[in-house]
Design a protein around this motif. Sequence first.
Motif, short mmCIF file in Angstrom:
data_model
loop_
_atom_site.label_atom_id
_atom_site.label_comp_id
_atom_site.label_asym_id
_atom_site.label_seq_id
_atom_site.Cartn_x
_atom_site.Cartn_y
_atom_site.Cartn_z
N GLY A 16 0.81 -1.22 0.00
CA GLY A 16 0.00 0.00 0.00
C GLY A 16 0.84 1.26 0.00
O GLY A 16 1.68 1.45 0.87
N GLU A 17 0.59 2.11 -0.99
CA GLU A 17 1.33 3.37 -1.12
C GLU A 17 0.44 4.59 -0.93
O GLU A 17 0.93 5.68 -0.69
CB GLU A 17 1.93 3.49 -2.53
N THR A 18 -0.87 4.43 -1.10
CA THR A 18 -1.80 5.54 -1.01
C THR A 18 -3.03 5.11 -0.23
O THR A 18 -3.32 3.91 -0.11
CB THR A 18 -2.26 6.03 -2.40
N LEU A 19 -3.76 6.06 0.27
CA LEU A 19 -4.99 5.74 0.98
C LEU A 19 -6.04 5.18 0.03
O LEU A 19 -6.95 4.46 0.45
CB LEU A 19 -5.51 6.97 1.72
N ASP A 20 -5.92 5.49 -1.27
CA ASP A 20 -6.84 4.95 -2.27
C ASP A 20 -6.76 3.43 -2.34
O ASP A 20 -7.70 2.77 -2.80
CB ASP A 20 -6.56 5.53 -3.66
N GLU A 21 -5.64 2.86 -1.90
CA GLU A 21 -5.44 1.41 -1.94
C GLU A 21 -5.97 0.75 -0.68
O GLU A 21 -5.83 -0.45 -0.49
CB GLU A 21 -3.96 1.09 -2.12
N GLY A 22 -6.56 1.54 0.21
CA GLY A 22 -7.15 0.99 1.43
C GLY A 22 -6.21 0.94 2.61
O GLY A 22 -6.61 0.56 3.70
N GLY A 23 -4.96 1.31 2.43
CA GLY A 23 -4.02 1.30 3.54
C GLY A 23 -2.59 1.44 3.06
O GLY A 23 -2.33 1.66 1.88
N LEU A 24 -1.66 1.29 4.01
CA LEU A 24 -0.24 1.51 3.74
C LEU A 24 0.59 0.38 4.32
O LEU A 24 0.21 -0.22 5.32
CB LEU A 24 0.21 2.82 4.40
N ASP A 25 1.74 0.13 3.69
CA ASP A 25 2.74 -0.70 4.33
C ASP A 25 3.82 0.23 4.88
O ASP A 25 3.70 1.47 4.79
CB ASP A 25 3.28 -1.79 3.41
N CYS A 26 4.87 -0.32 5.47
CA CYS A 26 5.85 0.53 6.16
C CYS A 26 6.54 1.50 5.21
O CYS A 26 6.68 2.69 5.53
CB CYS A 26 6.86 -0.32 6.92
N SER A 27 6.97 1.04 4.06
CA SER A 27 7.68 1.93 3.14
C SER A 27 6.71 2.88 2.44
O SER A 27 7.08 4.01 2.11
CB SER A 27 8.49 1.13 2.13
N GLY A 28 5.48 2.46 2.25
CA GLY A 28 4.46 3.35 1.69
C GLY A 28 4.17 4.49 2.64
O GLY A 28 3.98 5.64 2.22
N LEU A 29 4.14 4.21 3.95
CA LEU A 29 3.95 5.26 4.95
C LEU A 29 5.08 6.27 4.88
O LEU A 29 4.84 7.49 4.90
CB LEU A 29 3.88 4.64 6.36
N VAL A 30 6.32 5.79 4.80
CA VAL A 30 7.47 6.69 4.71
C VAL A 30 7.37 7.54 3.45
O VAL A 30 7.52 8.76 3.49
CB VAL A 30 8.79 5.89 4.74
N GLN A 31 7.10 6.91 2.34
CA GLN A 31 7.02 7.62 1.05
C GLN A 31 5.92 8.69 1.08
O GLN A 31 6.15 9.84 0.69
CB GLN A 31 6.75 6.60 -0.06
N LEU A 32 4.74 8.34 1.57
CA LEU A 32 3.62 9.28 1.61
C LEU A 32 3.89 10.42 2.59
O LEU A 32 3.61 11.59 2.29
CB LEU A 32 2.34 8.53 1.98
N SER A 33 4.47 10.10 3.75
CA SER A 33 4.76 11.13 4.75
C SER A 33 5.80 12.11 4.25
O SER A 33 5.67 13.33 4.44
CB SER A 33 5.24 10.48 6.05
N LEU A 34 6.85 11.61 3.61
CA LEU A 34 7.88 12.51 3.09
C LEU A 34 7.36 13.34 1.91
O LEU A 34 7.75 14.50 1.76
CB LEU A 34 9.13 11.72 2.70
#
Length: 111
Positions: A16-34
Amino acid sequence: MQAASQYVGTPYVLGGETLDEGGLDCSGLVQLSLSALGVTDVPRVARDQATIGTAVSSLAEAQPGDLLVFDGGTHIGIYAGDGEMIHASWSKQSVVRADVYETPTAIRRIV
């Protein structure tokens, strides 16, 4: 760090990289936050994210917002300060703020 705080409670979704995908994984959280901070050239996976920015020598030197890398890049979180981090926890099935559970194998400062 505030950019990551807004995602606490978001479901864990592998890849998961975006909230559109229903959630995030650890690296998706980092990517989205940055990306919310204007940092847009962040690699997708944790082991590659573990090489960006500048090295921080120890958890004692870490500042809120630093990336905490675990097990050589199998997991990554964002330091929140006071021994806590924000990360997408598979075991908790969501993004959580929790104690840093082990010594990181790398700490990286991005901003």
